[in-house]
Scaffold this motif. Structure first.
Motif, PDB file in Angstrom:
ATOM      1  N   ILE A 185      28.030 -18.749   5.653  1.00  0.00           N
ATOM      2  CA  ILE A 185      28.011 -19.578   6.858  1.00  0.00           C
ATOM      3  C   ILE A 185      29.273 -19.313   7.668  1.00  0.00           C
ATOM      4  O   ILE A 185      30.389 -19.330   7.128  1.00  0.00           O
ATOM      5  N   LEU A 200      35.837 -21.662   1.569  1.00  0.00           N
ATOM      6  CA  LEU A 200      36.363 -20.836   2.637  1.00  0.00           C
ATOM      7  C   LEU A 200      36.695 -19.453   2.087  1.00  0.00           C
ATOM      8  O   LEU A 200      37.402 -19.326   1.088  1.00  0.00           O
ATOM      9  N   GLY A 259      27.358 -22.228  11.913  1.00  0.00           N
ATOM     10  CA  GLY A 259      26.163 -21.451  12.151  1.00  0.00           C
ATOM     11  C   GLY A 259      25.060 -21.857  11.200  1.00  0.00           C
ATOM     12  O   GLY A 259      25.298 -22.599  10.238  1.00  0.00           O
ATOM     13  N   PRO A 260      23.851 -21.352  11.409  1.00  0.00           N
ATOM     14  CA  PRO A 260      22.709 -21.730  10.572  1.00  0.00           C
ATOM     15  C   PRO A 260      22.729 -21.091   9.196  1.00  0.00           C
ATOM     16  O   PRO A 260      21.932 -21.466   8.338  1.00  0.00           O
ATOM     17  N   GLY A 261      23.622 -20.141   8.972  1.00  0.00           N
ATOM     18  CA  GLY A 261      23.735 -19.533   7.653  1.00  0.00           C
ATOM     19  C   GLY A 261      22.882 -18.299   7.470  1.00  0.00           C
ATOM     20  O   GLY A 261      21.868 -18.107   8.144  1.00  0.00           O
ATOM     21  N   TYR A 276      32.453 -18.956   5.404  1.00  0.00           N
ATOM     22  CA  TYR A 276      32.316 -19.701   4.163  1.00  0.00           C
ATOM     23  C   TYR A 276      31.204 -19.086   3.317  1.00  0.00           C
ATOM     24  O   TYR A 276      30.282 -18.455   3.830  1.00  0.00           O
ATOM     25  N   ARG A 313      21.203 -16.207   4.213  1.00  0.00           N
ATOM     26  CA  ARG A 313      20.978 -16.181   2.768  1.00  0.00           C
ATOM     27  C   ARG A 313      20.854 -14.734   2.309  1.00  0.00           C
ATOM     28  O   ARG A 313      19.934 -14.021   2.701  1.00  0.00           O
ATOM     29  N   GLN A 327      28.549 -20.292   0.081  1.00  0.00           N
ATOM     30  CA  GLN A 327      28.040 -21.424  -0.685  1.00  0.00           C
ATOM     31  C   GLN A 327      27.045 -20.932  -1.722  1.00  0.00           C
ATOM     32  O   GLN A 327      25.983 -20.410  -1.365  1.00  0.00           O
ATOM     33  N   PHE A 333      24.811 -18.012   0.097  1.00  0.00           N
ATOM     34  CA  PHE A 333      24.552 -18.469   1.458  1.00  0.00           C
ATOM     35  C   PHE A 333      25.865 -18.338   2.218  1.00  0.00           C
ATOM     36  O   PHE A 333      26.867 -18.943   1.851  1.00  0.00           O
ATOM     37  N   LYS A 377      23.644 -25.174  -5.071  1.00  0.00           N
ATOM     38  CA  LYS A 377      24.045 -26.494  -5.576  1.00  0.00           C
ATOM     39  C   LYS A 377      25.561 -26.658  -5.659  1.00  0.00           C
ATOM     40  O   LYS A 377      26.059 -27.508  -6.400  1.00  0.00           O
ATOM     41  N   GLN A 378      26.296 -25.870  -4.893  1.00  0.00           N
ATOM     42  CA  GLN A 378      27.746 -25.999  -4.862  1.00  0.00           C
ATOM     43  C   GLN A 378      28.225 -26.287  -3.443  1.00  0.00           C
ATOM     44  O   GLN A 378      27.439 -26.307  -2.497  1.00  0.00           O
ATOM     45  N   SER A 379      29.508 -26.512  -3.334  1.00  0.00           N
ATOM     46  CA  SER A 379      30.082 -26.819  -2.029  1.00  0.00           C
ATOM     47  C   SER A 379      30.389 -25.526  -1.266  1.00  0.00           C
ATOM     48  O   SER A 379      30.181 -24.425  -1.768  1.00  0.00           O
ATOM     49  N   LEU A 380      30.886 -25.682  -0.062  1.00  0.00           N
ATOM     50  CA  LEU A 380      31.296 -24.532   0.726  1.00  0.00           C
ATOM     51  C   LEU A 380      32.710 -24.123   0.361  1.00  0.00           C
ATOM     52  O   LEU A 380      33.605 -24.963   0.247  1.00  0.00           O
TER      53      LEU A 380
END
Lengths: 119, 111
Positions: free
Chosen positions: A93, A46, A111-113, A36, A115, A38, A91, A41-44
């Motif tokens: 993920i 796919l 996962g923790p992502g 994913y 950046r 991101q 970001f 300030k937005q959604s994830l």
């Protein structure tokens, strides 16, 4: 719950370089992993589904030649951002499913992502 | 194409108050998920709802699912500051493992 690790957690690179992100499932063998993206300030969203031993399936609008996915083993999937540009800063993920004994996918762990900042 | 709509997108609450976040989706689904995300962090799984009428509670949060209405709710009871975060619902279509996310609800709980 199941554990997923990602490396690196943060990366800064120059425009035009390539960056590899690793995603490992630490206590589960994952036949399918998901990537994913991101934006702030937005959604994830796919990007692609990564299947062990076969080619990844990409979502519409995601360039497969730019975002290379390799799922070479049941515990490791990698995402390589090739020739990164500032607009790729995001970001990232990874995630995988657990599967119930009946074969139905049930819970999904993330996962923790990572950046990524492209200068 | 599966669409997931979440509202409100922003929610500012006083401590001690109750509120509900709504998640509507557009096609048949048998799996509905709620996640929490803190700034700069990844997602923390809160609830997995797998059947019509499913209700799950954890602390001050309670989630429910109505598959006929294609609606899930996340209810917050007596909010506290520690609940401040962004909450996402996510849905998987029946027989499809791709997970689609709502836009997220950014919750701020004020003292």
């Amino acid at each position: 719950g199941a554990v997923v690790s990602q490396h690196p957690s943060r990366v800064i690179c120059k425009s035009g370089t390539s960056v590899k992100i690793e995603c490992r499932s630490l206590d589960f063998q994952a036949t399918t992993m998901f990537w994913y993206r991101q934006f702030p300030k937005q959604s994830l969203m796919l990007m692609a589904t990564s299947n062990e031993g076969s080619k990844a399936t990409y979502e519409q609008g995601v360039e497969k030649d730019k975002f290379l996915i390799n799922h070479a083993s049941l515990t490791l999937s990698t995402l390589t951002v090739t020739s990164a540009h500032p607009e790729d800063s995001s970001f990232y993920i990874c995630s995988y499913h657990t599967r119930t004994s009946g074969g139905l996918y049930n819970e999904q762990f993330f996962g923790p992502g990572t950046r990524l900042t492209v200068l | 194409e599966l669409k997931v709509e979440q509202n409100p997108l922003f929610l500012s609450m006083q401590e001690g108050k109750n509120y509900t976040i709504y998640c509507n989706y557009s096609t048949t689904s048998d799996r509905l998920y709620w996640y929490r995300q803190d700034p700069g962090k990844s997602l923390e799984s809160l609830f997995v709802l797998l059947s019509n009428g499913a209700v799950k509670q954890e602390g001050r949060l309670m989630a429910s699912l109505d598959t006929k209405a294609r609606l899930s709710t996340l209810h917050i009871t007596a909010a506290v500051h520690d609940l401040s975060a962004t909450y996402f619902c996510a849905v998987k279509e029946y027989n499809n493992n791709d997970m689609r996310f709502g836009a997220g609800t950014r919750l701020t709980v004020k003292p």
